[in-house]
Design a protein around this motif. Sequence first.
Motif, PDB file in Angstrom:
ATOM      1  N   HIS A   1       0.828  -1.203   0.000  1.00 12.80           N
ATOM      2  CA  HIS A   1       0.000   0.000   0.000  1.00 12.80           C
ATOM      3  C   HIS A   1       0.861   1.252   0.000  1.00 12.80           C
ATOM      4  CE1 HIS A   1      -3.636  -2.326   1.878  1.00 12.80           C
ATOM      5  NE2 HIS A   1      -3.385  -2.666   0.616  1.00 12.80           N
ATOM      6  N   GLU A   2       1.958   1.205   0.765  1.00  7.80           N
ATOM      7  CA  GLU A   2       2.847   2.350   0.827  1.00  7.80           C
ATOM      8  C   GLU A   2       3.529   2.611  -0.514  1.00  7.80           C
ATOM      9  OE1 GLU A   2       3.202   4.479   3.501  1.00  7.80           O
ATOM     10  OE2 GLU A   2       1.423   3.319   4.065  1.00  7.80           O
ATOM     11  N   LYS A   3       3.829   1.523  -1.238  1.00 13.85           N
ATOM     12  CA  LYS A   3       4.447   1.658  -2.556  1.00 13.85           C
ATOM     13  C   LYS A   3       3.483   2.322  -3.538  1.00 13.85           C
ATOM     14  CE  LYS A   3       6.892  -1.031  -6.098  1.00 13.85           C
ATOM     15  NZ  LYS A   3       7.369  -2.373  -6.494  1.00 13.85           N
ATOM     16  N   ARG A   4       2.214   1.899  -3.466  1.00 15.40           N
ATOM     17  CA  ARG A   4       1.201   2.498  -4.337  1.00 15.40           C
ATOM     18  C   ARG A   4       0.976   3.961  -3.975  1.00 15.40           C
ATOM     19  NH1 ARG A   4      -3.065  -2.568  -3.935  1.00 15.40           N
ATOM     20  NH2 ARG A   4      -2.004  -3.941  -5.457  1.00 15.40           N
ATOM     21  N   LYS A   5       0.995   4.254  -2.676  1.00 10.36           N
ATOM     22  CA  LYS A   5       0.810   5.628  -2.217  1.00 10.36           C
ATOM     23  C   LYS A   5       1.920   6.521  -2.748  1.00 10.36           C
ATOM     24  CE  LYS A   5       0.368   8.348   2.018  1.00 10.36           C
ATOM     25  NZ  LYS A   5       0.356   8.293   3.504  1.00 10.36           N
ATOM     26  N   LEU A   6       3.158   6.011  -2.699  1.00 10.94           N
ATOM     27  CA  LEU A   6       4.287   6.771  -3.210  1.00 10.94           C
ATOM     28  C   LEU A   6       4.152   7.015  -4.710  1.00 10.94           C
ATOM     29  CD1 LEU A   6       7.063   8.052  -2.817  1.00 10.94           C
ATOM     30  CD2 LEU A   6       8.076   5.775  -3.160  1.00 10.94           C
ATOM     31  N   ARG A   7       3.689   5.990  -5.435  1.00 11.70           N
ATOM     32  CA  ARG A   7       3.506   6.129  -6.882  1.00 11.70           C
ATOM     33  C   ARG A   7       2.462   7.195  -7.191  1.00 11.70           C
ATOM     34  NH1 ARG A   7       1.783   1.128  -8.240  1.00 11.70           N
ATOM     35  NH2 ARG A   7       3.923   0.329  -8.342  1.00 11.70           N
ATOM     36  N   ASN A   8       1.351   7.185  -6.410  1.00 19.76           N
ATOM     37  CA  ASN A   8       0.304   8.188  -6.622  1.00 19.76           C
ATOM     38  C   ASN A   8       0.805   9.588  -6.310  1.00 19.76           C
ATOM     39  OD1 ASN A   8      -1.566   6.269  -7.420  1.00 19.76           O
ATOM     40  ND2 ASN A   8      -2.364   5.962  -5.347  1.00 19.76           N
ATOM     41  N   GLU A   9       1.615   9.714  -5.296  1.00 20.96           N
ATOM     42  CA  GLU A   9       2.183  11.020  -4.950  1.00 20.96           C
ATOM     43  C   GLU A   9       3.086  11.533  -6.064  1.00 20.96           C
ATOM     44  OE1 GLU A   9       4.134  10.389  -1.278  1.00 20.96           O
ATOM     45  OE2 GLU A   9       2.297  10.510  -0.055  1.00 20.96           O
ATOM     46  N   GLN A  10       3.814  10.597  -6.683  1.00 23.53           N
ATOM     47  CA  GLN A  10       4.684  10.992  -7.790  1.00 23.53           C
ATOM     48  C   GLN A  10       3.863  11.445  -8.999  1.00 23.53           C
ATOM     49  OE1 GLN A  10       6.997   7.403  -8.184  1.00 23.53           O
ATOM     50  NE2 GLN A  10       8.602   8.115  -6.760  1.00 23.53           N
ATOM     51  N   LYS A  11       2.745  10.741  -9.234  1.00 26.81           N
ATOM     52  CA  LYS A  11       1.861  11.122 -10.336  1.00 26.81           C
ATOM     53  C   LYS A  11       1.259  12.497 -10.074  1.00 26.81           C
ATOM     54  CE  LYS A  11       0.446   6.558 -12.001  1.00 26.81           C
ATOM     55  NZ  LYS A  11      -0.711   5.625 -12.164  1.00 26.81           N
ATOM     56  N   LEU A  12       0.857  12.742  -8.802  1.00 25.96           N
ATOM     57  CA  LEU A  12       0.274  14.033  -8.457  1.00 25.96           C
ATOM     58  C   LEU A  12       1.288  15.151  -8.647  1.00 25.96           C
ATOM     59  CD1 LEU A  12      -2.103  15.611  -7.354  1.00 25.96           C
ATOM     60  CD2 LEU A  12      -1.274  15.136  -5.036  1.00 25.96           C
ATOM     61  N   LYS A  13       2.528  14.867  -8.287  1.00 26.14           N
ATOM     62  CA  LYS A  13       3.586  15.852  -8.459  1.00 26.14           C
ATOM     63  C   LYS A  13       3.788  16.162  -9.937  1.00 26.14           C
ATOM     64  CE  LYS A  13       8.423  16.737  -7.231  1.00 26.14           C
ATOM     65  NZ  LYS A  13       9.635  16.209  -6.567  1.00 26.14           N
ATOM     66  N   ALA A  14       3.757  15.097 -10.770  1.00 21.87           N
ATOM     67  CA  ALA A  14       3.912  15.293 -12.220  1.00 21.87           C
ATOM     68  C   ALA A  14       2.730  16.074 -12.780  1.00 21.87           C
ATOM     69  CB  ALA A  14       4.039  13.941 -12.910  1.00 21.87           C
ATOM     70  N   ALA A  15       1.525  15.791 -12.226  1.00 29.01           N
ATOM     71  CA  ALA A  15       0.328  16.484 -12.697  1.00 29.01           C
ATOM     72  C   ALA A  15       0.412  17.967 -12.396  1.00 29.01           C
ATOM     73  CB  ALA A  15      -0.909  15.878 -12.058  1.00 29.01           C
ATOM     74  N   LYS A  16       0.921  18.308 -11.205  1.00 33.72           N
ATOM     75  CA  LYS A  16       1.040  19.706 -10.840  1.00 33.72           C
ATOM     76  C   LYS A  16       2.058  20.426 -11.731  1.00 33.72           C
ATOM     77  CE  LYS A  16      -0.419  19.321  -6.032  1.00 33.72           C
ATOM     78  NZ  LYS A  16      -0.052  19.492  -4.604  1.00 33.72           N
TER      79      LYS A  16
ATOM     80  N   ALA B   1      -1.770  24.673 -20.438  1.00 32.46           N
ATOM     81  CA  ALA B   1      -1.160  24.987 -21.737  1.00 32.46           C
ATOM     82  C   ALA B   1      -0.320  23.822 -22.244  1.00 32.46           C
ATOM     83  CB  ALA B   1      -0.299  26.242 -21.624  1.00 32.46           C
ATOM     84  N   ASP B   2       0.398  23.158 -21.350  1.00 32.29           N
ATOM     85  CA  ASP B   2       1.185  21.982 -21.737  1.00 32.29           C
ATOM     86  C   ASP B   2       0.274  20.891 -22.291  1.00 32.29           C
ATOM     87  OD1 ASP B   2       3.561  23.154 -20.922  1.00 32.29           O
ATOM     88  OD2 ASP B   2       3.411  22.349 -18.881  1.00 32.29           O
ATOM     89  N   CYS B   3      -0.819  20.663 -21.585  1.00 32.19           N
ATOM     90  CA  CYS B   3      -1.768  19.624 -22.020  1.00 32.19           C
ATOM     91  C   CYS B   3      -2.421  19.987 -23.342  1.00 32.19           C
ATOM     92  CB  CYS B   3      -2.838  19.407 -20.949  1.00 32.19           C
ATOM     93  SG  CYS B   3      -2.236  18.630 -19.441  1.00 32.19           S
ATOM     94  N   ALA B   4      -2.740  21.264 -23.505  1.00 38.19           N
ATOM     95  CA  ALA B   4      -3.371  21.708 -24.747  1.00 38.19           C
ATOM     96  C   ALA B   4      -2.446  21.478 -25.939  1.00 38.19           C
ATOM     97  CB  ALA B   4      -3.756  23.182 -24.647  1.00 38.19           C
ATOM     98  N   ARG B   5      -1.184  21.833 -25.779  1.00 41.98           N
ATOM     99  CA  ARG B   5      -0.228  21.642 -26.875  1.00 41.98           C
ATOM    100  C   ARG B   5      -0.026  20.153 -27.163  1.00 41.98           C
ATOM    101  NH1 ARG B   5       2.549  25.797 -23.682  1.00 41.98           N
ATOM    102  NH2 ARG B   5       2.178  27.817 -24.685  1.00 41.98           N
ATOM    103  N   ALA B   6       0.032  19.356 -26.105  1.00 41.55           N
ATOM    104  CA  ALA B   6       0.191  17.907 -26.291  1.00 41.55           C
ATOM    105  C   ALA B   6      -1.025  17.315 -26.982  1.00 41.55           C
ATOM    106  CB  ALA B   6       0.416  17.234 -24.937  1.00 41.55           C
TER     107      ALA B   6
ATOM    108  N   PHE C   1      -5.944  30.684 -17.433  1.00 40.46           N
ATOM    109  CA  PHE C   1      -5.453  29.522 -16.670  1.00 40.46           C
ATOM    110  C   PHE C   1      -4.451  28.669 -17.444  1.00 40.46           C
ATOM    111  CE2 PHE C   1      -9.725  28.457 -18.338  1.00 40.46           C
ATOM    112  CZ  PHE C   1      -9.427  27.397 -19.172  1.00 40.46           C
ATOM    113  N   GLY C   2      -3.816  29.259 -18.430  1.00 38.57           N
ATOM    114  CA  GLY C   2      -2.842  28.503 -19.210  1.00 38.57           C
ATOM    115  C   GLY C   2      -1.678  27.992 -18.384  1.00 38.57           C
ATOM    116  N   ASP C   3      -1.197  28.809 -17.433  1.00 34.45           N
ATOM    117  CA  ASP C   3      -0.052  28.417 -16.605  1.00 34.45           C
ATOM    118  C   ASP C   3      -0.465  27.651 -15.356  1.00 34.45           C
ATOM    119  OD1 ASP C   3       1.711  29.632 -18.371  1.00 34.45           O
ATOM    120  OD2 ASP C   3       1.611  31.570 -17.335  1.00 34.45           O
ATOM    121  N   SER C   4      -1.762  27.530 -15.120  1.00 31.98           N
ATOM    122  CA  SER C   4      -2.242  26.813 -13.934  1.00 31.98           C
ATOM    123  C   SER C   4      -2.064  25.311 -14.122  1.00 31.98           C
ATOM    124  CB  SER C   4      -3.719  27.120 -13.678  1.00 31.98           C
ATOM    125  OG  SER C   4      -3.923  28.501 -13.491  1.00 31.98           O
ATOM    126  N   PRO C   5      -1.783  24.582 -13.027  1.00 27.97           N
ATOM    127  CA  PRO C   5      -1.743  23.121 -13.132  1.00 27.97           C
ATOM    128  C   PRO C   5      -3.074  22.618 -13.670  1.00 27.97           C
ATOM    129  CG  PRO C   5      -0.839  23.832 -11.037  1.00 27.97           C
ATOM    130  CD  PRO C   5      -1.451  25.045 -11.675  1.00 27.97           C
TER     131      PRO C   5
END
Length: 387
Positions: A46-61, A66-71, A101-105
Amino acid sequence: MVFYVQSTGKRTEIGLGSFTDVPLSVAREKAAEQRQILKAGLNPLHEKRKLRNEQKLKAAKAMSFADCARAYVEANRSGWSNSKHAQQWSNTLEQYAFPIFGDSPVAEVDTALVSKCLQQIWNSKNETASRLRGRIESVLDWATVHQFREGENPARWRGHLDKLFPKPSKVQKVEHHAALPYVEISSFIMSLHQQVGFAAKCLEFTILTAARTGESIGATWDEIDLAAKVWNVPAIRMKAKKPHRVPLSLQALALLSEMESLRINDYVFSGTKKGLSNMAMLQLLKRMNRNNITPHGFRSTFRDWAAETTSYPNEVVEMALAHVIQNQAEAAYRRGDLFDKRANLMQDWADFAYQNQSKDVDAELRKGSLAERLNGLDNSFFRRGPR
């Protein structure tokens, strides 16, 4: 290498890495960390999955809207048939959404931000605002699928934004393309014959075929079959994405014969190496001091003429305009394209448009076989007009 965990009677494996990539000493350190987690009363998995989710959240932020729109635009560019579509997407978002909100996460884009973006143009430019809303919704859906955000899409219309904004149909004012009254078409054709250049020929062909301007501008010689008297427009160039056969009147055939003698590339109306621009016919009308009409408006001229002066069934006229059949039941049973009936319709339209032309010209157009007409007449004839 794996670390085994026994929890609630179930044995679980936690990977420590391949023995070829992870040294044994490092693997032992990782195993020791897992034991410390167990001693703390936690589940290592569970802790491993939690860490993975935290990493995904960090990447999402770190991933802005604007990055998503261009992609998103890049991911869909190859699937859009019109190269300008991607540019239109980018321009709309850059002009209206990015400043807010282009620069917003992308994970933080909410209803308040979307509403603020749309409010600036919802009443003044509703058609643009509606497209903008749909494009924002698509980008946010893309971000959700890629796990850059979670939850409902704040740009969705039904059951959400439709409670905050009036319906587009209540705001939009239908603006029809300025059209020439059909009773003036013959005198306009005579004026058109006084113009020189490929734009004038293209506009004349557009009128004769009741085509959309983009279809006539993009016409290529491999689409034209002079012998069969037909213009085969491929699906990729049609608004409905279905192939369309256009019957060619005698007047249209004569015009094409003239253009063939001036051919410099694959485009029927070339003028340059790349063909005519989208503004060529509009500029022509301005030079003729006809700012009160548009090239596309001649389709309305044709439609009004057919409805008010002929007895052709509505379905024949609508098919000549390549309109989509709105009634799904009727569309399911419609198999043919009414080509022969449309051929008569288009010839009648051309005759009406040329009714005040030289009697000698009309006689020359109608006599002889197709081959005799196209091969036997010199180019001076095809520059039709009073002699």
